[in-house]
Design a protein around this motif. Structure first.
Motif, mmCIF file in Angstrom:
data_model
loop_
_atom_site.group_PDB
_atom_site.id
_atom_site.type_symbol
_atom_site.label_atom_id
_atom_site.label_comp_id
_atom_site.label_asym_id
_atom_site.label_seq_id
_atom_site.Cartn_x
_atom_site.Cartn_y
_atom_site.Cartn_z
ATOM 1 N N UNK A 196 66.328 32.632 41.241
ATOM 2 C CA UNK A 196 64.943 32.683 40.807
ATOM 3 C C UNK A 196 63.967 31.940 41.697
ATOM 4 N N UNK A 197 64.442 31.306 42.756
ATOM 5 C CA UNK A 197 63.539 30.630 43.679
ATOM 6 C C UNK A 197 62.758 31.688 44.445
ATOM 7 N N UNK A 198 61.507 31.425 44.762
ATOM 8 C CA UNK A 198 60.617 32.459 45.307
ATOM 9 C C UNK A 198 60.721 32.676 46.812
ATOM 10 N N UNK A 199 61.813 32.313 47.407
ATOM 11 C CA UNK A 199 62.012 32.541 48.842
ATOM 12 C C UNK A 199 63.284 33.366 49.047
ATOM 13 N N UNK A 200 63.276 34.248 50.021
ATOM 14 C CA UNK A 200 64.494 35.004 50.312
ATOM 15 C C UNK A 200 65.510 34.131 51.065
ATOM 16 N N UNK A 201 66.761 34.199 50.666
ATOM 17 C CA UNK A 201 67.812 33.467 51.372
ATOM 18 C C UNK A 201 68.104 34.186 52.686
ATOM 19 N N UNK A 202 68.034 33.439 53.776
ATOM 20 C CA UNK A 202 68.431 33.978 55.082
ATOM 21 C C UNK A 202 69.948 33.927 55.182
ATOM 22 N N UNK A 203 70.509 32.745 54.945
ATOM 23 C CA UNK A 203 71.959 32.586 54.871
ATOM 24 C C UNK A 203 72.294 31.213 54.304
ATOM 25 N N UNK A 204 73.566 31.050 53.997
ATOM 26 C CA UNK A 204 74.098 29.794 53.489
ATOM 27 C C UNK A 204 75.217 29.377 54.427
ATOM 28 N N UNK A 205 75.213 28.101 54.826
ATOM 29 C CA UNK A 205 76.216 27.561 55.737
ATOM 30 C C UNK A 205 77.159 26.631 54.993
ATOM 31 N N UNK A 206 78.439 26.657 55.392
ATOM 32 C CA UNK A 206 79.449 25.786 54.773
ATOM 33 C C UNK A 206 80.162 24.989 55.861
ATOM 34 N N UNK A 207 80.431 23.742 55.533
ATOM 35 C CA UNK A 207 81.163 22.834 56.443
ATOM 36 C C UNK A 207 82.503 23.448 56.802
ATOM 37 N N UNK A 208 82.961 23.270 58.043
ATOM 38 C CA UNK A 208 84.214 23.911 58.473
ATOM 39 C C UNK A 208 85.464 23.439 57.720
ATOM 40 N N UNK A 209 85.430 22.276 57.106
ATOM 41 C CA UNK A 209 86.605 21.769 56.401
ATOM 42 C C UNK A 209 86.676 22.215 54.942
ATOM 43 N N UNK A 210 85.634 22.899 54.466
ATOM 44 C CA UNK A 210 85.624 23.373 53.082
ATOM 45 C C UNK A 210 86.123 24.803 53.072
ATOM 46 N N UNK A 211 87.096 25.060 52.232
ATOM 47 C CA UNK A 211 87.674 26.407 52.146
ATOM 48 C C UNK A 211 86.864 27.263 51.195
#
Length: 113
Positions: A98-113
């Motif tokens: 519901x946030x009014x901005x489009x998500x470009x992408x989400x990044x995850x730390x390399x050690x998190x599966x």
């Protein structure tokens, strides 16, 4: 450089990542933080998102073309964001959905599966 906090989101998220021992310096731009994280092994992920992921949003209708960045947390069954609010001049929590901005992408730390 953050125009008195108007462009402080990357600074806030960099500080949170420094405090967590994940990175070692402040990034003042969304693109700079994104590039640094990717260069250090962070990868683009799809939902479901996890606590600790970093979300990059595109501009909102009122953001003068500026992108935005936040950090994801788990709050009960919900994923929420912690981010800088220029208008409130403080760090705020918001629902990711519901946030009014489009998500470009989400990044995850390399050690998190």
């Amino acid at each position: 450089e953050t125009q008195q906090g108007d462009l402080g989101c990357a600074n806030v998220i960099s500080r949170a990542l420094i405090d967590a021992g994940i990175i070692g310096h402040i990034e003042l731009s969304v693109a700079g933080l994104d590039n640094f994280l990717r260069a250090n092994g962070w990868r683009v992920v799809s939902a479901p998102y996890k606590a600790g992921d970093v979300v990059r949003w595109g501009p909102s209708p009122t953001s003068s073309g500026h992108e935005h960045v936040g950090l994801l947390f788990q709050e009960g069954p919900k994923i929420i964001t912690v981010q800088n609010s220029s208008s409130q001049r403080k760090v705020v929590r918001r629902d990711l959905e519901g946030y009014n901005r489009p998500i470009i992408h989400v990044l995850r730390h390399p050690e998190v599966v």
